[in-house]
Design an enzyme around this catalytic site. Structure first.
Site, PDB file in Angstrom:
ATOM      1  N   HIS A   1      -7.394  -6.490  -0.513  1.00 34.69           N
ATOM      2  CA  HIS A   1      -6.138  -5.471  -0.325  1.00 34.69           C
ATOM      3  C   HIS A   1      -5.220  -5.936   0.541  1.00 34.69           C
ATOM      4  O   HIS A   1      -3.872  -5.819   0.403  1.00 34.69           O
ATOM      5  CB  HIS A   1      -6.687  -4.070  -0.099  1.00 34.69           C
ATOM      6  CG  HIS A   1      -5.653  -2.831   0.144  1.00 34.69           C
ATOM      7  ND1 HIS A   1      -5.020  -2.718  -1.044  1.00 34.69           N
ATOM      8  CD2 HIS A   1      -5.257  -2.465   1.013  1.00 34.69           C
ATOM      9  CE1 HIS A   1      -4.116  -1.722  -0.508  1.00 34.69           C
ATOM     10  NE2 HIS A   1      -4.376  -1.375   0.585  1.00 34.69           N
TER      11      HIS A   1
ATOM     12  N   TYR B   1     -11.702   8.590  -2.664  1.00 34.44           N
ATOM     13  CA  TYR B   1     -11.255   8.781  -1.406  1.00 34.44           C
ATOM     14  C   TYR B   1     -10.098   9.494  -1.233  1.00 34.44           C
ATOM     15  O   TYR B   1      -9.895  10.282  -0.560  1.00 34.44           O
ATOM     16  CB  TYR B   1     -11.053   7.327  -0.745  1.00 34.44           C
ATOM     17  CG  TYR B   1      -9.772   6.567  -1.049  1.00 34.44           C
ATOM     18  CD1 TYR B   1      -8.703   6.581  -0.336  1.00 34.44           C
ATOM     19  CD2 TYR B   1      -9.736   6.034  -2.386  1.00 34.44           C
ATOM     20  CE1 TYR B   1      -7.627   5.778  -0.688  1.00 34.44           C
ATOM     21  CE2 TYR B   1      -8.654   5.361  -2.801  1.00 34.44           C
ATOM     22  CZ  TYR B   1      -7.591   5.354  -1.965  1.00 34.44           C
ATOM     23  OH  TYR B   1      -6.545   4.614  -2.502  1.00 34.44           O
TER      24      TYR B   1
ATOM     25  N   TYR C   1      -1.020  11.443   1.571  1.00 36.70           N
ATOM     26  CA  TYR C   1      -1.959  11.798   0.462  1.00 36.70           C
ATOM     27  C   TYR C   1      -1.935  13.212   0.170  1.00 36.70           C
ATOM     28  O   TYR C   1      -2.151  13.571  -1.212  1.00 36.70           O
ATOM     29  CB  TYR C   1      -3.518  11.129   0.951  1.00 36.70           C
ATOM     30  CG  TYR C   1      -3.796   9.733   1.226  1.00 36.70           C
ATOM     31  CD1 TYR C   1      -3.907   8.973   0.135  1.00 36.70           C
ATOM     32  CD2 TYR C   1      -3.512   9.374   2.245  1.00 36.70           C
ATOM     33  CE1 TYR C   1      -4.023   7.537   0.255  1.00 36.70           C
ATOM     34  CE2 TYR C   1      -3.769   8.140   2.607  1.00 36.70           C
ATOM     35  CZ  TYR C   1      -4.225   6.990   1.496  1.00 36.70           C
ATOM     36  OH  TYR C   1      -4.414   5.671   1.635  1.00 36.70           O
TER      37      TYR C   1
ATOM     38  N   ASP D   1       0.822  -1.051  -0.141  1.00 33.32           N
ATOM     39  CA  ASP D   1      -0.030   0.112   0.106  1.00 33.32           C
ATOM     40  C   ASP D   1       0.838   1.381   0.162  1.00 33.32           C
ATOM     41  O   ASP D   1       1.624   1.220  -0.875  1.00 33.32           O
ATOM     42  CB  ASP D   1      -0.894   0.149   1.009  1.00 33.32           C
ATOM     43  CG  ASP D   1      -2.088   1.079   1.108  1.00 33.32           C
ATOM     44  OD1 ASP D   1      -2.919   1.091   0.358  1.00 33.32           O
ATOM     45  OD2 ASP D   1      -1.775   1.816   2.081  1.00 33.32           O
TER      46      ASP D   1
END
Length: 318
Positions: free
Chosen positions: A297, A150, A232, A101
């Site tokens: 995931h 998201y 992010y 991830d």
């Protein structure tokens, strides 16, 4: 937990918590969002018992590692800087890298900036993100999936934290960790709501224990989500900062493993990129791509023993 030791190391101006086990060549494990070193506990125990020094940090902003206040302290350069300092502090010339991830994104940057530090890379879930010189990362995602995708929703400082606080830390962590929903995660407009997993039940999947969840909750209750969300918030800045690496090839030997239901694999045209030849073009020493049937995931936890085997079979060749 099964011989895992914990300590704090000074890296790149911050204090970093690491979990470790075993002696031998270093295997460095990098967790994703919203996780901790603990995501790798199965792998630490396994590889630490097979003649390797397994090391898993809490990344910058997570768990027991320091979380600088400024949003711009979470660029790819800061985080790779932490890891280079960690590798040096371990006395290792090179490491085997295993990452998932966001950890995988950082892993690609480590291979890009300091390939001399990485002997081989087992990458889970997120392939190399080829830089498009014409479109900023988040802008491209917004064009594809809209404002409620998201990653777009995570951009504004404080906003997602407030929406997560409305449903509570435990709900958020359980909601994200248990999702098996393929395709791009689109959040309910204006709230966290049912988040990533509209089909969430009270029962945890067999691979996630109540104790695991309680550990994550205890740490995120203490730190909040701002540090993790700041990764992010630097996607567009990372795009600007890495202009010099446009078109770069990653020469490190790589094995890539994803679940067929993974939301990354099933969005952003990833399947075409991974299987259509472009991934291999960007990463010429990509030795193997594995797609795990029925797996979502969090494959390092969902099918931990299988992942342990894949890691060991790959790194023992070097």
């Amino acid at each position: 937990m099964e011989g895992i030791k914990h300590r704090t190391v000074e890296v790149n101006g911050i204090k970093m918590h690491i979990a470790e086990k075993g002696e031998g060549p270093v295997v460095l494990f990098l967790h994703g969002f919203p996780e901790l070193w603990h995501s790798w506990h199965h792998q630490i125990v396994a590889l630490g018992s097979l003649g390797y020094h397994a090391v898993a940090p809490d990344l910058r902003g997570y768990g027991d590692t320091e979380a600088p206040a400024s949003t711009s302290s979470y660029t790819c350069f800061h985080i790779v800087g932490d890891l280079v300092a960690l590798i040096d502090s371990l006395g290792a010339q090179q490491v085997f890298l295993v990452a998932h991830d966001w950890g995988a994104i950082i892993g690609w940057y480590l291979c890009m900036f300091r390939p001399d530090k990485v002997k081989a890379y087992v990458c889970l879930s997120v392939p190399f993100l080829h830089r498009n010189p014409n479109v900023r990362t988040v802008d491209g995602m917004r064009a594809m999936y809209g404002d409620d995708y998201y990653i777009c929703r995570f951009q504004k400082p404080g906003e997602m934290e407030a929406q997560m606080a409305e449903v509570g830390t435990e709900y958020v962590l359980k909601n994200i960790l248990t999702t098996c929903k393929p395709g791009p995660p689109i959040l309910p407009h204006g709230e966290y709501g049912t988040g990533f997993n509209p089909d969430m039940t009270d029962t945890l999947p067999s691979w996630l224990t109540q104790d695991d969840l309680a550990y994550y909750v205890s740490k995120f209750e203490k730190t909040g989500f701002t540090g993790p969300l700041n990764y992010y918030r630097n996607l567009n800045l990372n795009w600007e900062l890495t202009a010099s690496w446009t078109g770069v090839q990653i020469k490190v030997p790589v094995k890539f493993i994803t679940g067929e239901l993974d939301s990354v694999y099933t969005s952003l045209n990833m399947k075409e990129y991974i299987h259509g030849g472009s991934f291999k073009q960007d990463v010429p020493n990509l030795e193997e791509v594995i797609v795990q049937k029925g797996v979502a995931h969090f494959n390092n936890q969902e099918v931990a023993q299988e992942i342990n085997r894949h890691i060991y079979d790959f790194i023992k060749k070097f």
